[in-house]
Motif scaffolding. Structure first.
Motif, PDB file in Angstrom:
ATOM      1  N   ASP A  97      33.043   1.681 -28.788  1.00  0.00           N
ATOM      2  CA  ASP A  97      32.350   0.528 -29.365  1.00  0.00           C
ATOM      3  C   ASP A  97      31.899   0.819 -30.795  1.00  0.00           C
ATOM      4  O   ASP A  97      32.216   1.874 -31.363  1.00  0.00           O
ATOM      5  CB  ASP A  97      31.175   0.103 -28.477  1.00  0.00           C
ATOM      6  CG  ASP A  97      30.089   1.176 -28.373  1.00  0.00           C
ATOM      7  OD1 ASP A  97      30.055   2.091 -29.231  1.00  0.00           O
ATOM      8  OD2 ASP A  97      29.268   1.098 -27.442  1.00  0.00           O
ATOM      9  N   ALA A  98      31.136  -0.100 -31.362  1.00  0.00           N
ATOM     10  CA  ALA A  98      30.710   0.017 -32.760  1.00  0.00           C
ATOM     11  C   ALA A  98      29.791   1.207 -32.999  1.00  0.00           C
ATOM     12  O   ALA A  98      29.678   1.695 -34.125  1.00  0.00           O
ATOM     13  CB  ALA A  98      30.009  -1.274 -33.195  1.00  0.00           C
ATOM     14  N   THR A 147      33.165   3.230 -23.685  1.00  0.00           N
ATOM     15  CA  THR A 147      32.746   2.150 -22.789  1.00  0.00           C
ATOM     16  C   THR A 147      33.683   1.969 -21.595  1.00  0.00           C
ATOM     17  O   THR A 147      33.506   1.055 -20.799  1.00  0.00           O
ATOM     18  CB  THR A 147      32.673   0.812 -23.552  1.00  0.00           C
ATOM     19  OG1 THR A 147      33.970   0.501 -24.090  1.00  0.00           O
ATOM     20  CG2 THR A 147      31.659   0.888 -24.681  1.00  0.00           C
ATOM     21  N   GLY A 148      34.670   2.827 -21.466  1.00  0.00           N
ATOM     22  CA  GLY A 148      35.640   2.673 -20.384  1.00  0.00           C
ATOM     23  C   GLY A 148      35.212   3.375 -19.104  1.00  0.00           C
ATOM     24  O   GLY A 148      34.109   3.909 -18.988  1.00  0.00           O
ATOM     25  N   ASP A 149      36.127   3.381 -18.134  1.00  0.00           N
ATOM     26  CA  ASP A 149      35.912   4.046 -16.858  1.00  0.00           C
ATOM     27  C   ASP A 149      36.111   5.548 -17.049  1.00  0.00           C
ATOM     28  O   ASP A 149      37.176   5.987 -17.490  1.00  0.00           O
ATOM     29  CB  ASP A 149      36.901   3.499 -15.818  1.00  0.00           C
ATOM     30  CG  ASP A 149      36.768   4.191 -14.469  1.00  0.00           C
ATOM     31  OD1 ASP A 149      35.751   4.886 -14.270  1.00  0.00           O
ATOM     32  OD2 ASP A 149      37.682   4.040 -13.640  1.00  0.00           O
ATOM     33  N   ILE A 193      41.252   6.400 -32.286  1.00  0.00           N
ATOM     34  CA  ILE A 193      41.524   4.974 -32.482  1.00  0.00           C
ATOM     35  C   ILE A 193      40.824   4.193 -31.380  1.00  0.00           C
ATOM     36  O   ILE A 193      40.949   4.517 -30.194  1.00  0.00           O
ATOM     37  CB  ILE A 193      43.039   4.706 -32.448  1.00  0.00           C
ATOM     38  CG1 ILE A 193      43.732   5.451 -33.593  1.00  0.00           C
ATOM     39  CG2 ILE A 193      43.333   3.217 -32.527  1.00  0.00           C
ATOM     40  CD1 ILE A 193      45.245   5.426 -33.510  1.00  0.00           C
ATOM     41  N   SER A 194      40.073   3.171 -31.770  1.00  0.00           N
ATOM     42  CA  SER A 194      39.393   2.324 -30.789  1.00  0.00           C
ATOM     43  C   SER A 194      40.345   1.243 -30.289  1.00  0.00           C
ATOM     44  O   SER A 194      40.981   0.543 -31.083  1.00  0.00           O
ATOM     45  CB  SER A 194      38.160   1.668 -31.419  1.00  0.00           C
ATOM     46  OG  SER A 194      37.606   0.716 -30.538  1.00  0.00           O
ATOM     47  N   SER A 195      40.446   1.129 -28.967  1.00  0.00           N
ATOM     48  CA  SER A 195      41.278   0.071 -28.376  1.00  0.00           C
ATOM     49  C   SER A 195      40.550  -1.267 -28.360  1.00  0.00           C
ATOM     50  O   SER A 195      41.146  -2.291 -28.035  1.00  0.00           O
ATOM     51  CB  SER A 195      41.672   0.462 -26.952  1.00  0.00           C
ATOM     52  OG  SER A 195      40.518   0.657 -26.151  1.00  0.00           O
ATOM     53  N   ILE A 196      39.265  -1.254 -28.720  1.00  0.00           N
ATOM     54  CA  ILE A 196      38.470  -2.490 -28.754  1.00  0.00           C
ATOM     55  C   ILE A 196      38.636  -3.214 -30.081  1.00  0.00           C
ATOM     56  O   ILE A 196      38.942  -4.403 -30.126  1.00  0.00           O
ATOM     57  CB  ILE A 196      36.974  -2.183 -28.503  1.00  0.00           C
ATOM     58  CG1 ILE A 196      36.782  -1.557 -27.116  1.00  0.00           C
ATOM     59  CG2 ILE A 196      36.135  -3.447 -28.655  1.00  0.00           C
ATOM     60  CD1 ILE A 196      35.364  -1.108 -26.839  1.00  0.00           C
ATOM     61  N   SER A 197      38.446  -2.476 -31.172  1.00  0.00           N
ATOM     62  CA  SER A 197      38.556  -3.063 -32.504  1.00  0.00           C
ATOM     63  C   SER A 197      38.821  -1.960 -33.524  1.00  0.00           C
ATOM     64  O   SER A 197      38.218  -0.882 -33.440  1.00  0.00           O
ATOM     65  CB  SER A 197      37.268  -3.799 -32.873  1.00  0.00           C
ATOM     66  OG  SER A 197      37.283  -4.179 -34.240  1.00  0.00           O
TER      67      SER A 197
END
Length: 345
Positions: A149-150, A155-157, A288-292
């Protein structure tokens, strides 16, 4: 921004971390590969020879992992914290297997009972297989992207999210490459019927690696465009995939001619070029963030202070020749074919 020979200190430290982990992959990679073949060697003497081929060097090889982890923590503490949080399960499994692998090497020869040695044979071989696989799994997740996250929190499992098609393919790629790499090393250290059997096993491993590598490359082009697109923006960087393919092609050519030392060098170059290609694909990002994309952790927002990086570069300049010199000395001292005696494992 202060630079050293035209590069900023963050980039230099990125290269240091990458170089150390490349050295670790080359050195511990071959003894993981050698261990993975252990159960394929049926005779007691063959297993002892194979274990003693890596016996004098396996613990020294693992020092590179300690240096790599320390370099990542010292230079990019934010990335270190986020990576270990995201990959907690595979890293704990890695720690578990690396401990039991070391225990199996030391314990196997302590008793003569067949069940005792067979037990540690299984532990040694299975641990080596899992270690080679898990390294690829972690690399696959880093390349594909992690749920960050930012605030750079994962934040994943935490349990099974690290197992996805791409990471599994990367795990199989690293395992098969290490098994080929390890077989070549064992060919340098053995003779007789064991030597002949390892020559056959190495061909199987190389065939498996080429197959899985091709599948992984296709998957990357189809489902990880952020990696291939980076290369397209820098045409000069396309030389790296060419070098990877050429180094791979040279391995079976040289093993067919029984030039195993040269084959081992090209196998090492293959590992180096592949990791360099991965580094180029993500640079300047570390995670690398998979969210943003805005949540990506790069070499600038994850780095220690400039003063810290400068001091550590001085330490690197002093320590690198010492580590390389020690590594050369150990391998030179224990070069040649393995002979079993009363001091052997």
């Amino acid at each position: 921004m202060e630079t050293l020979f035209g590069l900023d200190y963050q980039t230099w430290w990125f290269l240091v971390v990458g170089g150390v982990f490349s050295g670790y992959a080359i050195l511990d990679g071959f003894d993981f590969g050698a261990g993975a073949w252990h159960l394929f060697l049926r005779k007691e003497k063959s297993r002892r020879i194979a274990m003693n081929a890596v016996g004098p060097v396996w613990d020294g090889n693992e020092v590179w992992l300690v240096i790599g982890g320390g370099a990542l923590f010292a230079g990019f503490p934010v990335a270190y914290a986020s990576l270990l949080s995201a990959m907690y399960t595979p890293f704990m499994l890695f720690l578990f297997f690396i401990i039991f692998r070391a225990v199996s090497i030391e314990f196997r020869g302590k008793e003569e009972m067949k069940w005792w040695r067979k037990l540690w044979d299984v532990v040694y071989s299975f641990s080596s297989i899992m270690l080679g696989f898990l390294l690829g799994v972690v690399l696959g997740n880093v390349l594909m992207g992690i749920s960050i996250d930012a605030n750079h929190n994962y934040t994943g499992d935490a349990l099974l999210s690290f197992l996805n098609p791409y990471s599994i393919l990367m795990g199989l790629t690293s395992l098969s490459l290490f098994m080929s790499h390890g077989a070549i090393y064992l060919l340098l250290k053995t003779e007789g019927k064991l030597y002949e059997r390892l020559a056959v096993l190495q061909k199987y491993a190389m065939g498996a690696f080429i197959t899985v590598f091709a599948l992984t490359s296709v998957y990357t082009l189809m489902y990880a465009p952020h990696l291939s697109d980076k290369l397209m923006t820098m045409p000069a960087s396309l030389i790296l995939p060419v070098l990877v393919v050429l180094s791979i092609a040279n391995i079976p050519r040289l093993t067919h001619k029984k030039k195993y030392l040269q084959a081992f060098l090209f196998s090492s170059l293959c590992i180096s070029f592949m990791l360099l290609l991965c580094a180029l694909e993500v640079y300047p990002n570390l995670l690398i963030s998979s969210i943003s994309p805005e949540n990506n952790i790069d070499i600038y927002n994850a780095a220690s202070s400039l003063k810290s990086l400068k001091i550590m570069m001085i330490i690197v300049a002093i320590g690198t020749p010492l580590v390389l010199g020690y590594t050369f000395f150990v391998y030179k001292t224990f070069s040649g074919k393995v002979k079993i005696d009363e001091t052997s494992y």
